[in-house]
Design a protein around this motif. Structure first.
Motif, PDB file in Angstrom:
ATOM      1  N   THR A   1       0.823  -1.158   0.180  1.00 22.02           N
ATOM      2  CA  THR A   1       0.029   0.046   0.078  1.00 22.02           C
ATOM      3  C   THR A   1       0.952   1.124   0.037  1.00 22.02           C
ATOM      4  O   THR A   1       0.397   2.548   0.312  1.00 22.02           O
ATOM      5  CB  THR A   1      -0.897  -0.003   1.258  1.00 22.02           C
ATOM      6  OG1 THR A   1      -0.177  -0.070   2.488  1.00 22.02           O
ATOM      7  CG2 THR A   1      -1.955  -1.255   1.248  1.00 22.02           C
TER       8      THR A   1
ATOM      9  N   GLY B   1      -6.574  -0.900   7.752  1.00 18.49           N
ATOM     10  CA  GLY B   1      -6.981  -0.846   6.159  1.00 18.49           C
ATOM     11  C   GLY B   1      -7.647  -1.895   5.599  1.00 18.49           C
ATOM     12  O   GLY B   1      -7.820  -1.983   4.474  1.00 18.49           O
TER      13      GLY B   1
ATOM     14  N   ARG C   1      -9.193  -5.474   1.148  1.00 17.02           N
ATOM     15  CA  ARG C   1      -8.380  -4.070   1.468  1.00 17.02           C
ATOM     16  C   ARG C   1      -9.256  -3.031   1.170  1.00 17.02           C
ATOM     17  O   ARG C   1     -10.073  -3.095   0.471  1.00 17.02           O
ATOM     18  CB  ARG C   1      -7.006  -4.224   0.733  1.00 17.02           C
ATOM     19  CG  ARG C   1      -6.102  -5.091   1.200  1.00 17.02           C
ATOM     20  CD  ARG C   1      -5.489  -4.883   2.788  1.00 17.02           C
ATOM     21  NE  ARG C   1      -4.773  -3.674   2.860  1.00 17.02           N
ATOM     22  CZ  ARG C   1      -4.142  -3.265   3.811  1.00 17.02           C
ATOM     23  NH1 ARG C   1      -4.410  -3.827   4.968  1.00 17.02           N
ATOM     24  NH2 ARG C   1      -3.730  -1.789   3.872  1.00 17.02           N
ATOM     25  N   LYS C   2      -8.950  -2.110   2.064  1.00 15.93           N
ATOM     26  CA  LYS C   2     -10.138  -0.908   1.852  1.00 15.93           C
ATOM     27  C   LYS C   2      -9.902  -0.295   0.520  1.00 15.93           C
ATOM     28  O   LYS C   2     -10.816   0.150  -0.059  1.00 15.93           O
ATOM     29  CB  LYS C   2      -9.602   0.189   2.988  1.00 15.93           C
ATOM     30  CG  LYS C   2     -10.503   1.241   3.194  1.00 15.93           C
ATOM     31  CD  LYS C   2     -10.259   2.176   4.156  1.00 15.93           C
ATOM     32  CE  LYS C   2     -10.988   3.323   4.583  1.00 15.93           C
ATOM     33  NZ  LYS C   2     -10.869   4.173   5.630  1.00 15.93           N
ATOM     34  N   LYS C   3      -8.707  -0.326   0.040  1.00 13.48           N
ATOM     35  CA  LYS C   3      -8.360   0.268  -1.300  1.00 13.48           C
ATOM     36  C   LYS C   3      -8.834  -0.586  -2.409  1.00 13.48           C
ATOM     37  O   LYS C   3      -8.728  -0.128  -3.660  1.00 13.48           O
ATOM     38  CB  LYS C   3      -6.890   0.646  -1.342  1.00 13.48           C
ATOM     39  CG  LYS C   3      -5.877  -0.529  -1.266  1.00 13.48           C
ATOM     40  CD  LYS C   3      -4.488  -0.321  -1.683  1.00 13.48           C
ATOM     41  CE  LYS C   3      -4.294  -0.109  -3.077  1.00 13.48           C
ATOM     42  NZ  LYS C   3      -3.052   0.194  -3.565  1.00 13.48           N
TER      43      LYS C   3
ATOM     44  N   GLU D   1     -13.881  -0.499   8.490  1.00 19.76           N
ATOM     45  CA  GLU D   1     -12.568  -0.894   8.272  1.00 19.76           C
ATOM     46  C   GLU D   1     -12.428  -1.766   9.907  1.00 19.76           C
ATOM     47  O   GLU D   1     -12.973  -1.222  11.065  1.00 19.76           O
ATOM     48  CB  GLU D   1     -11.762   0.480   8.652  1.00 19.76           C
ATOM     49  CG  GLU D   1     -10.390   0.304   8.806  1.00 19.76           C
ATOM     50  CD  GLU D   1      -9.522   1.642   8.702  1.00 19.76           C
ATOM     51  OE1 GLU D   1      -8.212   1.245   8.417  1.00 19.76           O
ATOM     52  OE2 GLU D   1      -9.934   2.675   8.559  1.00 19.76           O
TER      53      GLU D   1
END
Length: 518
Positions: free
Chosen positions: A169, A391, A407-409, A360
């Motif tokens: 990340t 995250g 994953r958050k992204k 999250e």
């Protein structure tokens, strides 16, 4: 109490019991303690002081563990340098950490030679196999040092390890793990593993990665024996379990899958094995079912991250295959929080999510990192409101079982709908032809983003993209099914963790765009 107290206690109480078994070598707890003390005193004789960083460039070996033992008892900071990184990447880590000592094994002498000019002035270079290219000999140093009393001693709030994140990340950061925090983690995990002094724990995870030190400490606390492997080879690991009567092992799901391929063709005697802890990634429901059929009811899962230490665990008795629908669904969960770990699921506004609502994952425990090395802003961004913000996106069910969805992204937004790649991956992995899969978001002119599946098939298997999409449609909502299916021979991987490198998979789809999401 510090981790070093455990090393001293093992020498006192279980002195003749093997601490390490490695390639025909047997090192008992008394000898291990003596060598750790000699190393502390040798480094002190060189002028090293507490909290100096001790960088190690090596594959797994007993001397590597002695260096970490010196950090645990003597108050140094252990730094495992990922041997799979490029010279430039390794040099960047060393420049950031500024080690006082750089220890390497002969296999990496060429790389060590190239890195020496980029080390801080006055760095002491030591080679495990003996004097080489101006480096001091490890055994020579130990032989000249006192074995009686360590010249330096750690305290509870000392940093014990500095582990650099993989960079999935962003730019790799040094995660500071405290002595007392790691002792708390080891004690808690020893309890969850039901670790005892007569156990033989197989460790093959590299020691630049959190997995190796975690399981070492978990069983060191119990005074047990570590069966150490230099590298992973499925057949060698199975042979070792049989020959050494291994009782416990720590493996990544990809390792378990490779071992299954061997064990199903040429069975080894695995009757001594009572615990297999898997981590680094969730195990798919399909793999969990297959693995239990071959290995038996031995599996437990750990969810955490380098920064978090203790997170959650799905215990052996919670891997239920023939129970209710709820029991079977929980095979895909990461289990429940450890005793002493506070777990919250928070939305973007910092509000606690209701059961079933995705947010999250945030953790708090004594084992959470002290912070990122020399990066106060990154530390503050990750640790606020008393919690580490991981995250990772997930939700809790009504009994506080944690389900990680992405994953958050990595969340895909298609036509205003949130799609979590893990759910799509689970569906694809239930297909008999699929060995491995990664789901990412690809740009879509109409919907903003569409679901793209990168698929590795099992040897000899064949299936069309259309068949996989149809398979997914039978398991998940239609809007979640892949719009793009790409077959590849192998996945790109992050060197430090062997996880699938989703950044590399996304790159061709998003090339030439300013943003990587729509």
């Amino acid at each position: 109490m510090i981790l070093g107290d455990v090393i001293e206690r093992n020498a006192r109480c279980f002195g003749h019991h093997p601490a390490l078994l490695f390639e025909g070598r047997r090192i008992d707890h008394r000898t291990f303690h003596e060598r750790v003390v000699r190393l502390i005193n040798a480094l002190a004789d060189l002028g090293c002081v507490k909290q100096d960083r001790i960088a190690v460039l090596s594959r797994n070996c007993p001397e590597y563990l002695e260096a970490y033992g010196a950090a645990a008892l003597g108050g140094f900071v252990g730094l495992g340098l990922n041997y799979r990184l490029s010279e430039t990447e390794q040099a960047a880590v060393l420049a950031d950490a500024q080690p006082a000592v750089f220890i390497f094994e002969a296999e990496y002498a060429g790389r060590a030679r190239a890195l020496r000019d980029r080390l801080p002035p006055g760095t002491h270079c030591i080679c495990f196999e003996g004097p080489m290219d101006g480096a001091l000999g490890y055994e020579t140093l130990l032989a000249a040092a006192s074995p009686v009393q360590p010249a330096l001693r750690a305290v509870e709030d000392d940093t014990f390890l500095l582990i650099y994140t993989s960079g999935t990340t962003g730019v790799p950061k040094g995660v500071m793990l405290g002595n007392e925090g790691q002792l708390e983690q080891a004690r808690t995990q020893a309890q969850s593993h039901a670790a005892v002094q007569t156990d033989r724990m197989l460790v093959v995870m590299p020691f630049y990665h959190i997995g190796g030190p975690t399981e070492l400490l978990t069983y060191l606390v119990a005074g047990a024996t570590i069966v150490l492997h230099r590298t992973f080879d499925a057949q060698e690991i199975l042979h070792s379990i049989q020959a050494q009567r291994v009782t416990a092992a720590h493996l990544a799901p990809t390792m378990i899958s490779m071992m299954l391929e061997v064990q199903e063709k040429t069975p080894f005697d695995l009757s001594s094995l009572h615990t297999v802890c898997y981590a680094s990634a969730p195990m798919s429901v399909a793999l969990s079912l297959r693995a239990r059929a071959v290995f038996g009811p031995v599996f437990m899962q750990i969810y955490g991250m380098t920064e978090a230490g203790l997170g959650t665990t799905l215990l052996k008795h919670q891997h239920v295959l023939d129970g209710s629908e709820t029991d079977r669904k929980r095979l895909a969960s990461a289990g429940q929080a450890y005793l002493g770990t506070a777990l919250r699921i928070l939305d973007d506004a910092g509000r606690e999510c209701a059961p079933g609502e995705v947010g999250e994952v945030c953790l708090r425990s004594k084992s959470v990192m002290q912070g990122y090395w020399q990066k106060p802003e990154a530390t503050a961004a990750a640790m606020h409101s008393g919690y580490l913000h991981t995250g990772d996106m997930g939700y809790l069910d009504e009994d506080a079982f944690l389900f990680i969805v992405d994953r958050k992204k990595d969340m895909i937004i298609s036509g205003g709908e949130n799609i979590y790649s893990r759910e799509v991956e689970e569906a694809l992995l239930m297909h008999a032809a699929v060995a491995e899969v990664a789901v990412i978001g690809a740009p879509d002119a109409q919907w903003g983003e569409s679901v793209a599946a990168i698929v590795v098939l099992k040897p000899g298997a064949a299936v069309t993209a259309e068949a996989l999409v149809t398979h997914c449609r039978s398991l998940i909502a239609g809007y979640k099914k892949p719009k793009i299916v790409k077959f590849v021979d192998a996945m790109p991987r992050v060197p430090s963790t062997n996880k699938i490198d989703k950044r590399a998979l996304r790159a061709p789809f998003w090339a030439g765009r300013e943003r990587q999401v729509s």
